[in-house]
Design a protein around this motif. Structure first.
Motif, PDB file in Angstrom:
ATOM      1  N   SER A  15       0.824  -1.210   0.000  1.00 37.17           N
ATOM      2  CA  SER A  15       0.000   0.000   0.000  1.00 37.17           C
ATOM      3  C   SER A  15       0.855   1.256   0.000  1.00 37.17           C
ATOM      4  O   SER A  15       0.400   2.319  -0.416  1.00 37.17           O
ATOM      5  CB  SER A  15      -0.923   0.019   1.219  1.00 37.17           C
ATOM      6  OG  SER A  15      -1.821  -1.056   1.157  1.00 37.17           O
ATOM      7  N   ALA A  97     -14.700   6.517  -5.488  1.00 38.05           N
ATOM      8  CA  ALA A  97     -14.309   5.377  -6.334  1.00 38.05           C
ATOM      9  C   ALA A  97     -12.989   4.806  -5.829  1.00 38.05           C
ATOM     10  O   ALA A  97     -11.944   5.442  -5.912  1.00 38.05           O
ATOM     11  CB  ALA A  97     -14.172   5.820  -7.785  1.00 38.05           C
ATOM     12  N   ALA A  98     -13.051   3.593  -5.306  1.00 40.67           N
ATOM     13  CA  ALA A  98     -11.875   2.998  -4.668  1.00 40.67           C
ATOM     14  C   ALA A  98     -10.677   2.937  -5.612  1.00 40.67           C
ATOM     15  O   ALA A  98      -9.554   3.263  -5.224  1.00 40.67           O
ATOM     16  CB  ALA A  98     -12.222   1.603  -4.151  1.00 40.67           C
ATOM     17  N   ILE A 101      -9.061   6.271  -6.107  1.00 40.49           N
ATOM     18  CA  ILE A 101      -8.341   6.707  -4.912  1.00 40.49           C
ATOM     19  C   ILE A 101      -7.041   5.924  -4.754  1.00 40.49           C
ATOM     20  O   ILE A 101      -6.004   6.492  -4.394  1.00 40.49           O
ATOM     21  CB  ILE A 101      -9.244   6.580  -3.674  1.00 40.49           C
ATOM     22  CG1 ILE A 101     -10.355   7.635  -3.759  1.00 40.49           C
ATOM     23  CG2 ILE A 101      -8.445   6.741  -2.390  1.00 40.49           C
ATOM     24  CD1 ILE A 101     -11.348   7.594  -2.646  1.00 40.49           C
ATOM     25  N   ARG A 102      -7.076   4.648  -5.065  1.00 44.52           N
ATOM     26  CA  ARG A 102      -5.828   3.867  -4.984  1.00 44.52           C
ATOM     27  C   ARG A 102      -4.797   4.395  -5.992  1.00 44.52           C
ATOM     28  O   ARG A 102      -3.604   4.446  -5.710  1.00 44.52           O
ATOM     29  CB  ARG A 102      -6.103   2.381  -5.233  1.00 44.52           C
ATOM     30  CG  ARG A 102      -6.836   1.702  -4.088  1.00 44.52           C
ATOM     31  CD  ARG A 102      -6.917   0.191  -4.306  1.00 44.52           C
ATOM     32  NE  ARG A 102      -7.864  -0.426  -3.410  1.00 44.52           N
ATOM     33  CZ  ARG A 102      -7.614  -0.692  -2.120  1.00 44.52           C
ATOM     34  NH1 ARG A 102      -6.440  -0.378  -1.619  1.00 44.52           N
ATOM     35  NH2 ARG A 102      -8.534  -1.257  -1.353  1.00 44.52           N
ATOM     36  N   LEU A 105      -3.461   7.590  -4.481  1.00 48.67           N
ATOM     37  CA  LEU A 105      -2.558   7.274  -3.365  1.00 48.67           C
ATOM     38  C   LEU A 105      -1.162   6.925  -3.867  1.00 48.67           C
ATOM     39  O   LEU A 105      -0.155   7.322  -3.282  1.00 48.67           O
ATOM     40  CB  LEU A 105      -3.106   6.085  -2.575  1.00 48.67           C
ATOM     41  CG  LEU A 105      -4.043   6.375  -1.407  1.00 48.67           C
ATOM     42  CD1 LEU A 105      -4.635   5.058  -0.898  1.00 48.67           C
ATOM     43  CD2 LEU A 105      -3.315   7.094  -0.281  1.00 48.67           C
TER      44      LEU A 105
ATOM     45  N   THR B  59     -14.292   7.614   2.397  1.00 48.21           N
ATOM     46  CA  THR B  59     -13.938   6.559   1.436  1.00 48.21           C
ATOM     47  C   THR B  59     -12.591   5.932   1.788  1.00 48.21           C
ATOM     48  O   THR B  59     -12.434   4.716   1.733  1.00 48.21           O
ATOM     49  CB  THR B  59     -13.895   7.118   0.010  1.00 48.21           C
ATOM     50  OG1 THR B  59     -15.114   7.792  -0.266  1.00 48.21           O
ATOM     51  CG2 THR B  59     -13.704   6.001  -1.006  1.00 48.21           C
ATOM     52  N   LEU B  63     -11.669   1.803   2.648  1.00 43.75           N
ATOM     53  CA  LEU B  63     -10.828   0.955   1.797  1.00 43.75           C
ATOM     54  C   LEU B  63     -10.145  -0.082   2.661  1.00 43.75           C
ATOM     55  O   LEU B  63      -9.531   0.250   3.662  1.00 43.75           O
ATOM     56  CB  LEU B  63      -9.759   1.794   1.085  1.00 43.75           C
ATOM     57  CG  LEU B  63     -10.216   2.793   0.029  1.00 43.75           C
ATOM     58  CD1 LEU B  63      -9.004   3.508  -0.542  1.00 43.75           C
ATOM     59  CD2 LEU B  63     -10.972   2.091  -1.073  1.00 43.75           C
ATOM     60  N   ILE B  65      -7.279  -2.971   3.335  1.00 44.98           N
ATOM     61  CA  ILE B  65      -5.969  -3.414   2.872  1.00 44.98           C
ATOM     62  C   ILE B  65      -5.915  -4.903   3.127  1.00 44.98           C
ATOM     63  O   ILE B  65      -5.803  -5.334   4.269  1.00 44.98           O
ATOM     64  CB  ILE B  65      -4.839  -2.701   3.618  1.00 44.98           C
ATOM     65  CG1 ILE B  65      -4.868  -1.217   3.299  1.00 44.98           C
ATOM     66  CG2 ILE B  65      -3.501  -3.300   3.236  1.00 44.98           C
ATOM     67  CD1 ILE B  65      -3.707  -0.455   3.850  1.00 44.98           C
TER      68      ILE B  65
END
Lengths: 163, 99
Positions: A15, A97-98, A101-102, A105, B59, B63, B65
């Motif tokens: 991550s 929206a995941a 956002i990922r 990030l 949001t 999320l 992980i």
């Protein structure tokens, strides 16, 4: 301890932007370092924040070997304007929206991404996050805020930069 | 954008910005929260921006992980720790690594 925590540590490293190879390198360095420094671990506390701190430092060492730290800073006002402050809302859907956002990030400066991941995604307490990252509580909060603003700017289609 | 020096209540728009994170995270004093609430009531631009900010934070917190790393990653990690273990008389700590 290894079996209980290695998956979470590996997930954290991925991550934080590490690819498979870097994540595995940092994972190994993390547990080797933890093994060597086991006497410094204060029993009775959760091992996970301690391991997260070691893993994060291992990944930073890996990255420092390849590139220098970004030094540029930007005013909070400028960052906020880029994030949409004072402008019509137009990116709301992207904020939910995941995958978007990922993606955003992954484009944050490393220091901001670490704080956002630990505080917002992993839910690590503020004091533990600050301790793990070697920051004062105030500095951690400031970095978290800047990271969120930069995410908003990226989600609005703003420039990708190195902070 | 609107003038960042516009004052509504006791706060200018510009004064609100450094505290927005603490406001959303409920980590500010009751007095400051009251001042920000008063500003947001009279400033639709800051209110809209604050709503977007809060939506993003919601949001992010949703999320997950996933715990990552497959069996081969675990096997290589345990193998390295096992070699370290074998190379020394005793581990520096207790035997809780499970390696």
């Amino acid at each position: 301890m290894v079996r209980r925590h290695y998956g979470a540590v590996y997930g954290l490293l991925r991550s934080l932007g590490a690819d498979d190879a870097d994540a595995e390198d940092a994972l190994q360095e993390c547990f080797v370092s933890a093994w060597r420094n086991a006497p410094s671990f204060r029993g009775g506390e959760s091992a996970r924040p301690w391991l997260f701190a070691i893993a994060r430092n291992a990944l930073r060492r890996l990255h420092r070997r390849r590139a220098g730290e970004p030094a540029r800073t930007e005013s909070l006002d400028s960052l906020a304007v880029g994030a949409g402050w004072g402008q019509p809302a137009r990116a709301t859907a992207r904020f939910e929206a995941a995958e978007e956002i990922r993606w955003a990030l992954a484009h944050l400066p490393e220091g901001e991404r670490e704080v956002v991941v630990m505080r917002d995604l992993l839910g690590v307490e503020g004091k533990e996050t600050a301790q793990a990252l070697g920051l004062s509580l105030a500095a951690m909060k400031s970095r978290l805020h800047r990271g969120r603003l930069r995410l908003m700017r990226l989600l609005r289609g703003g420039e990708v930069d190195d902070g | 954008m609107a003038d960042p020096n516009r004052r509504i209540g006791t706060l200018r728009c510009r004064d609100l910005m450094p505290h927005l994170g603490g406001y959303v995270d409920h980590e500010i004093s009751a007095e400051l929260r009251e001042a920000i609430d008063a500003h947001l009531e009279g400033c639709p631009e800051c209110a809209d921006f604050g709503s977007e900010y809060a939506r993003l934070v919601d949001t992010l917190r949703s999320l997950s992980i996933p715990e990552d790393g497959d069996d081969s990653v675990e096997a290589r990690l345990l193998g390295r720790l096992g070699r370290l273990w074998s190379a020394s008389d005793r581990p520096p700590g207790d035997d809780s690594t499970g390696a």
